[in-house]
Scaffold this active site. Structure first.
Site, PDB file in Angstrom:
ATOM      1  N   GLU A 170      -6.525   5.030   8.270  1.00 35.24           N
ATOM      2  CA  GLU A 170      -6.220   6.440   7.971  1.00 35.24           C
ATOM      3  C   GLU A 170      -7.434   7.132   7.372  1.00 35.24           C
ATOM      4  OE1 GLU A 170      -2.740   5.510   5.711  1.00 35.24           O
ATOM      5  OE2 GLU A 170      -1.704   4.945   7.560  1.00 35.24           O
ATOM      6  N   HIS A 215      -9.471   1.682   5.396  1.00 35.91           N
ATOM      7  CA  HIS A 215      -8.166   1.783   6.061  1.00 35.91           C
ATOM      8  C   HIS A 215      -8.297   2.745   7.248  1.00 35.91           C
ATOM      9  CE1 HIS A 215      -3.986   2.668   6.848  1.00 35.91           C
ATOM     10  NE2 HIS A 215      -3.681   1.573   6.174  1.00 35.91           N
ATOM     11  N   GLY A 233       2.829  -1.215   4.369  1.00 35.28           N
ATOM     12  CA  GLY A 233       2.832   0.214   4.068  1.00 35.28           C
ATOM     13  C   GLY A 233       4.244   0.691   3.771  1.00 35.28           C
ATOM     14  N   GLY A 234       4.877   1.316   4.753  1.00 34.65           N
ATOM     15  CA  GLY A 234       6.188   1.945   4.577  1.00 34.65           C
ATOM     16  C   GLY A 234       7.211   1.096   3.836  1.00 34.65           C
ATOM     17  N   ASN A 253       0.864  -1.186   0.000  1.00 31.31           N
ATOM     18  CA  ASN A 253       0.000   0.000   0.000  1.00 31.31           C
ATOM     19  C   ASN A 253       0.896   1.231   0.000  1.00 31.31           C
ATOM     20  OD1 ASN A 253      -1.809   2.045   0.512  1.00 31.31           O
ATOM     21  ND2 ASN A 253      -2.249   1.420   2.626  1.00 31.31           N
ATOM     22  N   TRP A 254       0.953   1.899  -1.135  1.00 31.89           N
ATOM     23  CA  TRP A 254       1.862   3.044  -1.269  1.00 31.89           C
ATOM     24  C   TRP A 254       1.273   4.317  -0.664  1.00 31.89           C
ATOM     25  CZ3 TRP A 254       3.738   2.194  -7.056  1.00 31.89           C
ATOM     26  CH2 TRP A 254       4.499   1.018  -7.102  1.00 31.89           C
ATOM     27  N   LYS A 255       0.047   4.265  -0.233  1.00 26.73           N
ATOM     28  CA  LYS A 255      -0.606   5.428   0.392  1.00 26.73           C
ATOM     29  C   LYS A 255      -0.432   6.666  -0.504  1.00 26.73           C
ATOM     30  CE  LYS A 255      -0.026   3.244   4.830  1.00 26.73           C
ATOM     31  NZ  LYS A 255       0.132   3.363   6.284  1.00 26.73           N
TER      32      LYS A 255
HETATM   33  P1  PGA Z   1       2.955   0.269   7.739  1.00 30.94           P
HETATM   34  O1  PGA Z   1       1.464   0.511   7.212  1.00 30.94           O
HETATM   35  O2  PGA Z   1       3.446  -0.995   7.105  1.00 30.94           O
HETATM   36  O3  PGA Z   1       3.726   1.482   7.278  1.00 30.94           O
HETATM   37  O4  PGA Z   1       2.880   0.151   9.217  1.00 30.94           O
HETATM   38  C1  PGA Z   1       0.574  -0.552   7.161  1.00 30.94           C
HETATM   39  C2  PGA Z   1      -0.783  -0.111   6.695  1.00 30.94           C
HETATM   40  O5  PGA Z   1      -1.148   1.065   6.881  1.00 30.94           O
HETATM   41  O6  PGA Z   1      -1.520  -0.906   6.102  1.00 30.94           O
END
Ligand code: PGA
Length: 248
Positions: A96, A94, A232-233, A8-10
């Site tokens: 966020e 998600h 994510g990161g 997930n590149w957000k």
């Molecule tokens: P993260 O994010 O790997 O940066 O903790 C995970 C996510 O938001 O799905």
């Protein structure tokens, strides 16, 4: 069940950067046939990333979708628009989005149903906030999120759904949840799903998300009941995501 690993590149990476990362990853990810790998770039990069991964089994995921088919919904993106771009998975709910955009359980449910109607595979994100865990409400929060998200989903659709357990205290912190906590929550999620889906709940992939890294992926994927991860990161860094995807 084939494990599922989603990057997930957000809201990171420009169009050019997205294509560069996807192109660099493809030769390294493509030979793994015992796992399914998907990339979730921003909406603006979906089409270009699709091109970059077109000769590989890597799949495309969207980070969100809207619940209506079409209409006066400025700024939203419909399931059919994503379908047309070759999207397979759509993240829904998600944390966020729940936190910054006020996404409610009811909205999450509408998005899950819309994704299924639109022949997309929803990846429903659930997880308690740190305050809920501290006050002993983690289980009830997550149970309620699962029950709301799946309301009206038919057992026949179970195989198309994934649920990702992501406690907010583990997201972006470098502190993944413990295997014990994950396993407890995964059992609870399966039990909650079975009240709606019956035996078909077994067909739902239950993922984990939150500070997944090359150093914890092996233990996570070996733990019973974890069918994949949402990254994510670490998915923004070619070498790290390659190592994650090559676990085992
Ligand atoms: P993260 O994010 O790997 O940066 O903790 C995970 C996510 O938001 O799905």
């Amino acid at each position: 069940m084939t494990p599922l690993i989603i990057g997930n590149w957000k809201m990171h990476l420009t169009l050019r950067e997205s294509v560069d990362l996807a192109s660099a990853l493809i030769p390294k990810l493509s030979h793994r046939t015992d796992r399914e790998i998907a990339l979730a770039p921003s909406f603006t990069a979906l089409s270009a990333v699709r091109e970059a991964i077109s000769t590989s089994p890597v799949r495309l995921a969207a980070q969100d979708l809207f619940w209506e088919g079409e209409g006066a919904f400025t700024g939203e993106v419909s399931p059919a628009m994503l379908q047309e771009l070759g999207v397979t998975y759509a993240l829904v709910g998600h944390s966020e989005r729940r936190e910054h955009l006020g996404e409610t359980d009811q909205m999450v449910n509408r998005k899950v149903l819309a994704a299924l109607r639109g022949d997309l595979r929803p990846v429903v994100c659930v997880g308690e906030q740190e305050t809920a865990r501290a006050s002993g409400r983690a289980a009830s929060v997550v149970r309620a999120q699962v029950l709301h998200a799946l309301q009206g989903v038919l057992p026949a659709s179970a195989g198309k759904i994934a649920i990702s357990y992501e406690p907010t205290g583990a997201i972006g912190t470098g502190q993944a949840a413990s295997l014990g906590d994950i396993s407890e929550m995964h059992s609870l999620i399966r039990e909650a799903m079975s009240t709606i889906l019956g035996d078909a709940a077994r067909e739902v992939r239950v993922l984990y998300g939150g500070s997944v890294s090359p150093s914890n992926i092996k233990a996570l994927m070996e733990a019973p009941g974890i069918d994949g991860v949402l990254v994510g990161g670490a998915s923004l860094r070619e070498a790290e995501f390659t190592r994650i995807a090559a676990y085992g």
